[in-house]
Design an enzyme around this catalytic site. Structure first.
Site, PDB file in Angstrom:
ATOM      1  N   SER A 276      12.959  -4.402   4.906  1.00 38.62           N
ATOM      2  CA  SER A 276      13.174  -3.558   3.723  1.00 38.62           C
ATOM      3  C   SER A 276      14.537  -3.889   3.135  1.00 38.62           C
ATOM      4  O   SER A 276      15.436  -4.349   3.860  1.00 38.62           O
ATOM      5  CB  SER A 276      13.161  -2.082   4.129  1.00 38.62           C
ATOM      6  OG  SER A 276      13.675  -1.263   3.092  1.00 38.62           O
TER       7      SER A 276
ATOM      8  N   TYR B 195      16.489   4.635   9.538  1.00 36.08           N
ATOM      9  CA  TYR B 195      15.467   3.794   8.890  1.00 36.08           C
ATOM     10  C   TYR B 195      16.068   2.429   8.532  1.00 36.08           C
ATOM     11  O   TYR B 195      15.524   1.383   8.900  1.00 36.08           O
ATOM     12  CB  TYR B 195      14.891   4.476   7.649  1.00 36.08           C
ATOM     13  CG  TYR B 195      13.885   3.569   6.952  1.00 36.08           C
ATOM     14  CD1 TYR B 195      12.682   3.239   7.570  1.00 36.08           C
ATOM     15  CD2 TYR B 195      14.153   3.012   5.694  1.00 36.08           C
ATOM     16  CE1 TYR B 195      11.773   2.375   6.969  1.00 36.08           C
ATOM     17  CE2 TYR B 195      13.254   2.149   5.088  1.00 36.08           C
ATOM     18  CZ  TYR B 195      12.062   1.834   5.729  1.00 36.08           C
ATOM     19  OH  TYR B 195      11.161   0.973   5.138  1.00 36.08           O
TER      20      TYR B 195
HETATM   21  N1  LIG Z   1       6.821   1.581   0.302  1.00 37.72           N
HETATM   22  C1  LIG Z   1       8.069   1.114   0.286  1.00 37.72           C
HETATM   23  O1  LIG Z   1       8.880   1.447  -0.607  1.00 37.72           O
HETATM   24  C2  LIG Z   1       8.497   0.141   1.339  1.00 37.72           C
HETATM   25  C3  LIG Z   1       7.911   0.050   2.594  1.00 37.72           C
HETATM   26  N2  LIG Z   1       8.382  -0.827   3.522  1.00 37.72           N
HETATM   27  C4  LIG Z   1       7.773  -0.974   4.831  1.00 37.72           C
HETATM   28  O2  LIG Z   1       6.454  -1.467   4.671  1.00 37.72           O
HETATM   29  C5  LIG Z   1       5.631  -1.040   5.750  1.00 37.72           C
HETATM   30  C6  LIG Z   1       4.362  -0.410   5.187  1.00 37.72           C
HETATM   31  O3  LIG Z   1       4.727   0.732   4.429  1.00 37.72           O
HETATM   32  P1  LIG Z   1       3.853   1.328   3.243  1.00 37.72           P
HETATM   33  O4  LIG Z   1       2.595   0.581   3.084  1.00 37.72           O
HETATM   34  O5  LIG Z   1       4.742   1.483   2.094  1.00 37.72           O
HETATM   35  O6  LIG Z   1       3.599   2.804   3.840  1.00 37.72           O
HETATM   36  P2  LIG Z   1       2.270   3.643   4.132  1.00 37.72           P
HETATM   37  O7  LIG Z   1       2.742   4.955   4.645  1.00 37.72           O
HETATM   38  O8  LIG Z   1       1.372   3.629   2.941  1.00 37.72           O
HETATM   39  O9  LIG Z   1       1.566   2.815   5.317  1.00 37.72           O
HETATM   40  C7  LIG Z   1       2.131   2.786   6.603  1.00 37.72           C
HETATM   41  C8  LIG Z   1       1.113   2.242   7.591  1.00 37.72           C
HETATM   42  O10 LIG Z   1       1.732   2.203   8.891  1.00 37.72           O
HETATM   43  C9  LIG Z   1       0.842   2.747   9.831  1.00 37.72           C
HETATM   44  N3  LIG Z   1       1.571   3.349  10.954  1.00 37.72           N
HETATM   45  C10 LIG Z   1       2.617   4.222  10.912  1.00 37.72           C
HETATM   46  N4  LIG Z   1       2.967   4.574  12.154  1.00 37.72           N
HETATM   47  C11 LIG Z   1       2.136   3.904  13.003  1.00 37.72           C
HETATM   48  C12 LIG Z   1       1.994   3.852  14.416  1.00 37.72           C
HETATM   49  N5  LIG Z   1       2.777   4.570  15.239  1.00 37.72           N
HETATM   50  N6  LIG Z   1       1.031   3.052  14.948  1.00 37.72           N
HETATM   51  C13 LIG Z   1       0.235   2.334  14.140  1.00 37.72           C
HETATM   52  N7  LIG Z   1       0.303   2.341  12.800  1.00 37.72           N
HETATM   53  C14 LIG Z   1       1.247   3.127  12.249  1.00 37.72           C
HETATM   54  C15 LIG Z   1       0.033   3.783   9.058  1.00 37.72           C
HETATM   55  O11 LIG Z   1      -1.244   3.950   9.665  1.00 37.72           O
HETATM   56  P3  LIG Z   1      -1.733   5.225  10.488  1.00 37.72           P
HETATM   57  O12 LIG Z   1      -0.988   6.420   9.967  1.00 37.72           O
HETATM   58  O13 LIG Z   1      -3.215   5.267  10.243  1.00 37.72           O
HETATM   59  O14 LIG Z   1      -1.404   4.887  11.899  1.00 37.72           O
HETATM   60  C16 LIG Z   1      -0.129   3.101   7.713  1.00 37.72           C
HETATM   61  O15 LIG Z   1      -1.267   2.279   7.714  1.00 37.72           O
HETATM   62  C17 LIG Z   1       6.491  -0.125   6.587  1.00 37.72           C
HETATM   63  O16 LIG Z   1       7.004  -0.866   7.681  1.00 37.72           O
HETATM   64  C18 LIG Z   1       7.621   0.286   5.647  1.00 37.72           C
HETATM   65  O17 LIG Z   1       8.796   0.621   6.341  1.00 37.72           O
HETATM   66  C19 LIG Z   1       9.426  -1.673   3.232  1.00 37.72           C
HETATM   67  C20 LIG Z   1      10.036  -1.625   2.029  1.00 37.72           C
HETATM   68  C21 LIG Z   1       9.611  -0.749   0.978  1.00 37.72           C
HETATM   69  O1  LIG Z   2      11.932   0.585   2.637  1.00 38.09           O
HETATM   70  C1  LIG Z   2      11.732   1.271   1.644  1.00 38.09           C
HETATM   71  C2  LIG Z   2      12.412   1.060   0.392  1.00 38.09           C
HETATM   72  S1  LIG Z   2      13.701   2.144   0.243  1.00 38.09           S
HETATM   73  O2  LIG Z   2      13.190   3.514   0.210  1.00 38.09           O
HETATM   74  O3  LIG Z   2      14.632   1.974   1.356  1.00 38.09           O
HETATM   75  O4  LIG Z   2      14.382   1.791  -1.056  1.00 38.09           O
END
Ligand SMILES: NC(=O)C1=CN([C@@H]2O[C@H](COP(=O)(O)OP(=O)(O)OC[C@H]3O[C@@H](n4cnc5c(N)ncnc54)[C@H](OP(=O)(O)O)[C@@H]3O)[C@@H](O)[C@H]2O)C=CC1
Ligand SMILES: O=CCS(=O)(=O)O
Length: 253
Positions: free
Chosen positions: A138, A151
């Protein structure tokens, strides 16, 4: 047929990546905790490509090792691992955060990612030329901001772990990338605010955040680069997001 293992495929980037790789004919191994969502995705995509779903909490080291260690031969060797499962919690200042929220982020974003990587490495090394590990970092792993505390630190771990993996995998052909997105509209903020839909809507309102499909396209690009190319870190933001000035604590006027 190449195969990809995607953690956190039930939502956001992971789900969009599953759809993108299916469109290109890859076999899919999809994981997440929400079984109903996994089933729905399997129904949607299994007409196009072979799909295997695994209900898995990445924090559970034994379950991860067992599930990934016993993948059917038809899904092997693994061509790409997308370490995407992750979350942010507690947007409040560090001094107001419940300790459990810090533990949950560390257990998921660090320990979970390490668990999956350790289990999947032998499968990637079976046919390593052109194989990839794509880790979701991120911008928060590079740039500090208020409320980023654990985070951001967990995503700094993802960056350095990715770089160190590259050193050890040199000579094997396995690529490693830290893909570091900025603000993207998924369920991320809903999770971070523990279900506050209004707060999530407010963050994305009146601007143009990245969409899950934008990140899925980058993931597909990274996984299909010519095998001699490794992008070490790819940071990507909406054109409507940038850095801001340093904050300064001043005496009252
Ligand atoms: N959206 C944003 O602004 C950004 C996101 N990210 C990163 O991208 C990744 C995906 O995020 P995003 O798609 O936005 O978020 P979402 O919340 O839409 O998706 C997160 C996914 O992670 C899974 N997950 C969470 N905890 C667990 C666990 N303990 N075991 C297995 N699966 C898990 C969830 O599935 P379930 O709950 O079914 O287990 C879900 O499918 C993350 O690592 C996030 O930190 C990075 C930069 C920016
Ligand atoms: O990782 C997620 C993007 S932000 O919230 O840190 O800008």
């Amino acid at each position: 047929m190449p195969s990809v293992l995607i953690t956190g495929a039930t939502s956001g980037f992971g789900k969009a990546a599953a759809q993108r790789f299916a469109k290109a004919g890859w076999s899919l191994i999809l994981t997440g905790r929400r079984v109903e969502r996994l089933k729905a995705l399997e129904e949607e995509l299994s007409e196009q490509v072979p799909v295997l779903t695994l209900a898995l909490d990445v924090r559970d080291s034994d379950a991860v090792t067992d599930a990934i260690g016993s993948l059917p031969e038809s899904f092997l060797p693994l061509t790409c691992l997308i370490n995407n499962a992750g979350l942010a919690l507690a947007p409040e200042p560090a001094q107001k955060v419940a300790l459990q929220d810090w533990h949950t982020m560390i257990d998921t974003n660090i320990t979970g990612l390490v668990n999956v990587t350790h289990a999947a490495l032998p499968l990637l090394l079976k046919n390593s030329e052109g194989a990839s590990i794509l880790n979701l970092g991120s911008v928060a792993g590079q740039w500090p901001y208020p409320g980023g505390h654990v985070y951001g630190a967990s995503k700094a771990f993802v960056q350095q772990f990715s770089y160190n993996l590259r050193c050890d995998l040199l000579g094997t052909g396995v690529r490693v990338t830290d893909l570091a997105p900025g603000m993207a509209e998924t369920e991320f903020t809903l999770v971070r605010t523990k279900g506050n839909q209004a707060a999530s809507d407010a963050l994305y309102k009146g601007t143009t955040p990245l969409q899950a499909e934008d990140i899925a396209e980058q993931l597909y690009y990274l996984a299909t680069l010519p095998p001699h190319i490794n992008i070490n870190r790819l940071e990507i933001m909406s054109v409507r997001q940038a850095w801001s000035a340093f904050a300064i604590d001043r005496d009252p006027a």
